[in-house]
Structures are given as C-alpha cells and as structure tokens.
Enzyme design. Structure first.
Site, PDB file in Angstrom:
ATOM      1  N   SER A   1       5.400  -8.640   0.385  1.00 56.43           N
ATOM      2  CA  SER A   1       3.975  -8.821   0.134  1.00 56.43           C
ATOM      3  C   SER A   1       3.669 -10.276  -0.178  1.00 56.43           C
ATOM      4  O   SER A   1       4.508 -10.992  -0.744  1.00 56.43           O
ATOM      5  CB  SER A   1       3.592  -7.955  -1.066  1.00 56.43           C
ATOM      6  OG  SER A   1       2.318  -8.300  -1.534  1.00 56.43           O
TER       7      SER A   1
ATOM      8  N   LYS B   1       9.120  -6.522  -5.688  1.00 50.77           N
ATOM      9  CA  LYS B   1       9.215  -7.026  -4.305  1.00 50.77           C
ATOM     10  C   LYS B   1      10.103  -8.277  -4.259  1.00 50.77           C
ATOM     11  O   LYS B   1      10.938  -8.442  -3.368  1.00 50.77           O
ATOM     12  CB  LYS B   1       7.820  -7.370  -3.763  1.00 50.77           C
ATOM     13  CG  LYS B   1       6.932  -6.166  -3.532  1.00 50.77           C
ATOM     14  CD  LYS B   1       7.425  -5.343  -2.351  1.00 50.77           C
ATOM     15  CE  LYS B   1       6.710  -4.035  -2.221  1.00 50.77           C
ATOM     16  NZ  LYS B   1       7.353  -3.062  -1.336  1.00 50.77           N
TER      17      LYS B   1
ATOM     18  N   TYR C   1       5.092  -4.845 -10.260  1.00 49.01           N
ATOM     19  CA  TYR C   1       5.074  -4.532  -8.833  1.00 49.01           C
ATOM     20  C   TYR C   1       5.564  -5.739  -8.024  1.00 49.01           C
ATOM     21  O   TYR C   1       6.482  -5.632  -7.202  1.00 49.01           O
ATOM     22  CB  TYR C   1       3.665  -4.120  -8.376  1.00 49.01           C
ATOM     23  CG  TYR C   1       3.529  -4.112  -6.866  1.00 49.01           C
ATOM     24  CD1 TYR C   1       4.196  -3.147  -6.109  1.00 49.01           C
ATOM     25  CD2 TYR C   1       2.780  -5.086  -6.198  1.00 49.01           C
ATOM     26  CE1 TYR C   1       4.099  -3.156  -4.717  1.00 49.01           C
ATOM     27  CE2 TYR C   1       2.675  -5.091  -4.821  1.00 49.01           C
ATOM     28  CZ  TYR C   1       3.338  -4.128  -4.084  1.00 49.01           C
ATOM     29  OH  TYR C   1       3.254  -4.148  -2.706  1.00 49.01           O
TER      30      TYR C   1
ATOM     31  N   ASN D   1      -8.307  -1.262  -4.576  1.00 50.02           N
ATOM     32  CA  ASN D   1      -8.471  -2.330  -3.583  1.00 50.02           C
ATOM     33  C   ASN D   1      -9.899  -2.384  -3.045  1.00 50.02           C
ATOM     34  O   ASN D   1     -10.623  -1.391  -3.055  1.00 50.02           O
ATOM     35  CB  ASN D   1      -7.476  -2.150  -2.434  1.00 50.02           C
ATOM     36  CG  ASN D   1      -6.044  -2.265  -2.911  1.00 50.02           C
ATOM     37  OD1 ASN D   1      -5.307  -1.291  -2.890  1.00 50.02           O
ATOM     38  ND2 ASN D   1      -5.675  -3.441  -3.380  1.00 50.02           N
TER      39      ASN D   1
ATOM     40  N   ASN E   1      -3.530  -8.908   3.229  1.00 46.22           N
ATOM     41  CA  ASN E   1      -4.320  -7.759   2.730  1.00 46.22           C
ATOM     42  C   ASN E   1      -4.619  -6.762   3.843  1.00 46.22           C
ATOM     43  O   ASN E   1      -5.611  -6.915   4.562  1.00 46.22           O
ATOM     44  CB  ASN E   1      -5.622  -8.253   2.100  1.00 46.22           C
ATOM     45  CG  ASN E   1      -5.391  -8.914   0.755  1.00 46.22           C
ATOM     46  OD1 ASN E   1      -4.644  -9.893   0.651  1.00 46.22           O
ATOM     47  ND2 ASN E   1      -5.993  -8.394  -0.287  1.00 46.22           N
TER      48      ASN E   1
HETATM   49  P1  NAD Z   1       1.618   4.015   0.710  1.00 45.81           P
HETATM   50  O1  NAD Z   1       1.719   4.416  -0.705  1.00 45.81           O
HETATM   51  O2  NAD Z   1       0.513   4.590   1.526  1.00 45.81           O
HETATM   52  O3  NAD Z   1       3.002   4.333   1.463  1.00 45.81           O
HETATM   53  C1  NAD Z   1       4.235   4.296   0.808  1.00 45.81           C
HETATM   54  C2  NAD Z   1       4.964   5.583   1.120  1.00 45.81           C
HETATM   55  O4  NAD Z   1       6.234   5.580   0.471  1.00 45.81           O
HETATM   56  C3  NAD Z   1       4.214   6.834   0.618  1.00 45.81           C
HETATM   57  O5  NAD Z   1       4.093   7.743   1.687  1.00 45.81           O
HETATM   58  C4  NAD Z   1       5.097   7.373  -0.499  1.00 45.81           C
HETATM   59  O6  NAD Z   1       5.038   8.787  -0.579  1.00 45.81           O
HETATM   60  C5  NAD Z   1       6.464   6.857  -0.083  1.00 45.81           C
HETATM   61  N1  NAD Z   1       7.413   6.679  -1.195  1.00 45.81           N
HETATM   62  C6  NAD Z   1       7.219   6.040  -2.371  1.00 45.81           C
HETATM   63  N2  NAD Z   1       8.340   6.066  -3.104  1.00 45.81           N
HETATM   64  C7  NAD Z   1       9.276   6.744  -2.385  1.00 45.81           C
HETATM   65  C8  NAD Z   1      10.629   7.100  -2.608  1.00 45.81           C
HETATM   66  N3  NAD Z   1      11.240   6.822  -3.762  1.00 45.81           N
HETATM   67  N4  NAD Z   1      11.280   7.769  -1.646  1.00 45.81           N
HETATM   68  C9  NAD Z   1      10.663   8.086  -0.480  1.00 45.81           C
HETATM   69  N5  NAD Z   1       9.394   7.796  -0.216  1.00 45.81           N
HETATM   70  C10 NAD Z   1       8.702   7.117  -1.160  1.00 45.81           C
HETATM   71  O7  NAD Z   1       1.590   2.429   0.754  1.00 45.81           O
HETATM   72  P2  NAD Z   1       1.317   1.442   1.984  1.00 45.81           P
HETATM   73  O8  NAD Z   1       0.028   0.753   1.712  1.00 45.81           O
HETATM   74  O9  NAD Z   1       1.532   2.140   3.273  1.00 45.81           O
HETATM   75  O10 NAD Z   1       2.467   0.380   1.721  1.00 45.81           O
HETATM   76  C11 NAD Z   1       3.728   0.457   2.360  1.00 45.81           C
HETATM   77  C12 NAD Z   1       4.622  -0.626   1.798  1.00 45.81           C
HETATM   78  O11 NAD Z   1       4.007  -1.893   1.989  1.00 45.81           O
HETATM   79  C13 NAD Z   1       4.881  -0.502   0.291  1.00 45.81           C
HETATM   80  O12 NAD Z   1       6.216  -0.851   0.049  1.00 45.81           O
HETATM   81  C14 NAD Z   1       3.929  -1.510  -0.308  1.00 45.81           C
HETATM   82  O13 NAD Z   1       4.403  -2.002  -1.533  1.00 45.81           O
HETATM   83  C15 NAD Z   1       3.931  -2.587   0.759  1.00 45.81           C
HETATM   84  N6  NAD Z   1       2.703  -3.401   0.764  1.00 45.81           N
HETATM   85  C16 NAD Z   1       1.491  -2.794   0.830  1.00 45.81           C
HETATM   86  C17 NAD Z   1       0.339  -3.565   0.806  1.00 45.81           C
HETATM   87  C18 NAD Z   1      -1.029  -2.907   0.830  1.00 45.81           C
HETATM   88  O14 NAD Z   1      -2.000  -3.544   0.453  1.00 45.81           O
HETATM   89  N7  NAD Z   1      -1.161  -1.682   1.296  1.00 45.81           N
HETATM   90  C19 NAD Z   1       0.427  -4.957   0.725  1.00 45.81           C
HETATM   91  C20 NAD Z   1       1.690  -5.549   0.677  1.00 45.81           C
HETATM   92  C21 NAD Z   1       2.841  -4.766   0.703  1.00 45.81           C
HETATM   93  N1  UDP Z   2     -12.166  -6.978  -5.765  1.00 46.29           N
HETATM   94  C1  UDP Z   2     -13.417  -6.793  -6.319  1.00 46.29           C
HETATM   95  N2  UDP Z   2     -13.788  -5.536  -6.690  1.00 46.29           N
HETATM   96  C2  UDP Z   2     -12.979  -4.456  -6.536  1.00 46.29           C
HETATM   97  C3  UDP Z   2     -11.682  -4.654  -5.954  1.00 46.29           C
HETATM   98  C4  UDP Z   2     -11.320  -5.936  -5.596  1.00 46.29           C
HETATM   99  O1  UDP Z   2     -14.183  -7.740  -6.481  1.00 46.29           O
HETATM  100  O2  UDP Z   2     -13.360  -3.332  -6.903  1.00 46.29           O
HETATM  101  C5  UDP Z   2     -11.766  -8.339  -5.334  1.00 46.29           C
HETATM  102  C6  UDP Z   2     -10.543  -8.878  -6.057  1.00 46.29           C
HETATM  103  O3  UDP Z   2     -10.929  -9.499  -7.273  1.00 46.29           O
HETATM  104  C7  UDP Z   2      -9.973  -9.843  -5.024  1.00 46.29           C
HETATM  105  C8  UDP Z   2     -10.326  -9.190  -3.679  1.00 46.29           C
HETATM  106  O4  UDP Z   2     -11.398  -8.281  -3.973  1.00 46.29           O
HETATM  107  O5  UDP Z   2     -10.645 -11.083  -5.100  1.00 46.29           O
HETATM  108  C9  UDP Z   2      -9.166  -8.407  -3.055  1.00 46.29           C
HETATM  109  O6  UDP Z   2      -8.676  -7.477  -4.024  1.00 46.29           O
HETATM  110  P1  UDP Z   2      -7.659  -6.324  -3.618  1.00 46.29           P
HETATM  111  O7  UDP Z   2      -7.367  -5.536  -4.866  1.00 46.29           O
HETATM  112  O8  UDP Z   2      -8.199  -5.556  -2.448  1.00 46.29           O
HETATM  113  O9  UDP Z   2      -6.380  -7.096  -3.107  1.00 46.29           O
HETATM  114  P2  UDP Z   2      -5.427  -8.155  -3.845  1.00 46.29           P
HETATM  115  O10 UDP Z   2      -5.531  -9.396  -3.045  1.00 46.29           O
HETATM  116  O11 UDP Z   2      -5.899  -8.320  -5.249  1.00 46.29           O
HETATM  117  O12 UDP Z   2      -4.081  -7.537  -3.764  1.00 46.29           O
END
Ligand code: NAD
Ligand code: UDP
Length: 351
Positions: free
Chosen positions: A126, A154, A150, A200, A180
């Site tokens: 991330s 990572k 968190y 988010n 994002n």
């Molecule tokens: P999500 O929660 O929708 O998907 C994660 C999946 O992993 C879920 O289906 C959950 O049930 C499963 N899971 C969690 N712990 C587990 C375990 N111990 N064993 C097996 N399965 C497990 O999240 P997402 O948004 O699809 O994110 C996927 C990955 O990307 C995550 O690692 C998250 O940290 C990373 N990520 C997400 C974002 C975002 O904004 N969505 C941004 C950066 C990184």
């Molecule tokens: N944000 C906001 N109101 C909300 C959620 C998010 O103003 O209810 C803003 C937050 O302060 C940031 C941007 O939206 O500037 C993106 O936030 P998000 O939580 O989606 O992602 P982040 O980059 O923080 O992981």
C-alpha cells in the site's frame, strides 16, 4: 503454460476484480479466503460473470495444514496474496489481531510456499508504507515509514520479503503498492462492500448519494492543496486488477529468461512497484465529479482533520509502465460512474 494461480483473499474487493482479469487473461485460479470480510455471494457473482464455477477454498492463511493440502493438490505458478485486514482505525484498537493476521499469516503462507517450492508472489502492499511523503510524486525509492499498526503490518511484510529475496535468489517477490482503489466492475455486479459505515471516501460519497447516509464530513479544508481538502491518487479497481496480470506476465518472462539463459541477472528478487495513476484529485473535486455523473446531490460539511491523514499523496507510475508495460487507463469520471452503478444496483452490497 505456467498458469495456475492461488489467490488469497480472492473473495474481497480487489481480489474479485482481479479474479475476473486473471480468468480473461487465461489464468486458472484457486481462491483461498476465510470470508472474514467477504461473502460467498461475491464468489457466486464472479462465477456468473466469467461463466464458470470458481474453485474456492474457505480457509485462513494462518492454517498451515490446510494450506499444505491446497499446495499438494495444485501445481501453482504463483500466489497473489490479497488476504489481510485493512481498517486503519480497527488496527489501532486491535494491533495484535492485525500483526497476527497480516504478518504471521503471511509468514505461514511463505513457509508453505517454500515447502512446496512455489517462490513467486505478488503481494498487496500500500501507499501507506510511504507515510507522509517528503516529495511528490512518490516513487518506489521514497523513504518508508508508518504510523499505525495496519501500515506497520504492510511494512513488516515488505521487510520480510526483502530479507527472503536476499537469503535466496530463487524467490521472485513483487509488492504492489496500491494508491486509492475505487470504482467497481462495469457490470455493477461486484464492488466494494464495506461493513457498517464506510471509512473511505468513495463508498461514503456513494452511500450519501443513494440516501443511506445524510451527509459527508470532509476531514479538513485547510491543507496546502488546490482547494484545502486532501489530495489522493484514486485508481480504478479494474486498472488495478490489470496491474496484477501485468505483474504475473513480468514474472513469467523473467523466469523463462532465467531458465533459458541460466543467468541470475533475470531473477526478480524483491521488486516493489507503485500502482497509481500519477494524478492527484482533491476530495472536493471527487465529490463534484460524482454529483455530475450520478445526478445526485452529495451534501457535505467541513469537519476537523482526521488524525493521521496527510495532505497529498500521488504516485510516480513510471516504474510500472517501464517494467510491466502497465498504466492506468480509466478516468475519475469512470471511477465515479462505476461506483455509482454498483451502489445503485446493490444498495446493500452482497447482503
Ligand atoms: P477486502 O477486505 O475486501 O479483501 C481482503 C480479503 O481477505 C477478504 O475477502 C477477507 O475475507 C480475506 N482475509 C482476511 N484475512 C484473512 C485470512 N487470515 N485468511 C484468509 N483470508 C483472509 O480488502 P481489499 O480492499 O480487497 O484489499 C485487498 C488487499 O489489498 C489487502 O491486503 C489490503 O490491505 C490491500 N490494500 C487495500 C487497499 C484499499 O484501499 N482497498 C489499499 C492498499 C492496499
Ligand atoms: N475523507 C473525508 N471524509 C470521509 C472519508 C475520507 O474527507 O468520510 C478524506 C480523507 O481525509 C482523505 C481522503 O478523503 O483526505 C481519502 O481518504 P480515504 O480514507 O478514502 O483514503 P486514505 O488515503 O486515507 O487511505
């Protein structure tokens, strides 16, 4: 063809979209997920969209015995590792849960991979690993630092992968640093399905637009940005999914060259890559585009800054283009349109 992929966390938001992209690219997939933040309905919808059943195993990445059975039963080329918990606030309240799930879980997975000699991995990292960036756009050599469990989880996994690559050059490890992710599949059948009230921005805006929530709080309007609100690099989840296909293609190419030329120059080692668009969009700009494409008002009010937030964050996307031949194609308008379609069609997500 080296085409069988284990997708941990494949029932989640990014995982489901990536499963579709992998299937379209000709990969065979096995999804492994404990459904702690997802549902069987998501898997059913992916199966419907690709027109065939998905091999799905309900399991936890911390369950070494079950993982071993899965690895013994399949000849995987690579793992794409999405499984993890992702709520920053919850991680502050429950750090042990986050370190156990995200870090110990990944160690268990890597141990089983080593045992079965599957040494190719694409990992969901991330942009949070960059903390508050010193310069923009953020490239992969920027300093890494995190302030919450968190993010630390990572970063810890990235350090483990780095050490592993140093210890043994047969590992090929690509952490993809997502910026994002927003948007949903064009069909409106799959999308982000947050539990409770979304943390988010995009799901919050969508739920205000559909009438489930009254008003958006904008966290801060005094940042040194174009309009005082936070700036982020929003990337369409479909583009992100394609980034994973590109990473696998890259792994395949390098490994073939390595085998053919018997030259470690072609080993991948630890190769972090940003997946972003390279463009920053402010909170107010996103709200305005969303209102236009949805035809819905998105009432908001300014509130104080959210603890831990930074002013601006956007990627240098050059490395992904150069090495993977990948770049984001979809615009902020596409992101808003597709989020809105998913929200309208499934106002209660998969429930
Ligand atoms: P999500 O929660 O929708 O998907 C994660 C999946 O992993 C879920 O289906 C959950 O049930 C499963 N899971 C969690 N712990 C587990 C375990 N111990 N064993 C097996 N399965 C497990 O999240 P997402 O948004 O699809 O994110 C996927 C990955 O990307 C995550 O690692 C998250 O940290 C990373 N990520 C997400 C974002 C975002 O904004 N969505 C941004 C950066 C990184
Ligand atoms: N944000 C906001 N109101 C909300 C959620 C998010 O103003 O209810 C803003 C937050 O302060 C940031 C941007 O939206 O500037 C993106 O936030 P998000 O939580 O989606 O992602 P982040 O980059 O923080 O992981």
């Amino acid at each position: 063809m080296k085409n069988k992929i284990l997708v941990t966390g494949g029932a989640g938001y990014i995982g489901t979209h990536t499963c579709i992209a992998l299937h379209e690219a000709g990969y065979e997939i096995v999804v492994y997920d404990n459904l702690s933040n997802s549902s069987r309905e998501a898997i059913n919808r992916v199966s419907n969209l690709i027109g065939q059943p998905i091999e799905f195993i309900e399991g936890d990445i911390r369950d070494a015995e079950l993982l071993k059975k899965v690895f013994a039963a399949h000849d995987f080329f690579s793992v794409i590792h999405f499984a993890g918990l992702k709520a920053v606030g919850e991680s502050v309240a429950k750090p042990l849960l986050y370190y156990n799930n995200n870090v110990s879980g990944t160690i268990t997975l890597l141990q089983v991979m080593a045992e079965y000699d599957v040494k190719n991995l694409v990992f969901s990292s991330s942009a949070t690993v960059y903390g508050d960036p010193e310069t923009l756009p953020i490239d992969e050599n920027s300093k890494r630092s995190c302030t919450n469990p968190y993010g630390q989880s990572k970063l810890a996994v990235e350090h483990i992968l780095e050490d592993l690559a140093v210890s043994d050059d047969s590992w090929n490890l690509i952490p993809l640093r997502y910026f994002n992710p927003v948007g949903a599949h064009l069909s409106g059948q799959i999308g982000e399905d947050p539990n409770d009230i979304p943390n988010n921005l995009m799901p919050y805006i969508s739920q205000v637009a559909v009438g489930k929530l009254n008003k958006l709080n904008i966290f801060g309007n005094d940042y040194p940005t174009v309009d005082g609100t936070g700036v982020r690099d929003f990337i369409h989840v479909t583009d992100l999914a394609q980034g994973h296909v590109a990473a696998l293609n890259y792994l395949e190419q390098k490994i073939s060259l390595n085998e053919y030329k018997n030259d470690q120059e072609y080993s991948v080692g630890f190769l972090p890559i940003n997946l972003g668009t390279g463009k920053g969009t402010s909170v107010l700009e996103l709200i305005s585009t969303f209102s236009k494409v949805s035809g819905q008002a998105v009432p908001y009010q300014f509130a104080s800054r959210r603890a831990g937030d930074i002013a601006s964050c956007y990627a240098s996307a050059d490395k992904a283009k150069e090495l993977l031949g990948w770049e984001a194609k979809l615009s902020i308008i596409d992101m808003c349109q597709d989020s809105w379609r998913w929200q309208r069609q499934s106002p209660n997500g998969y429930k």
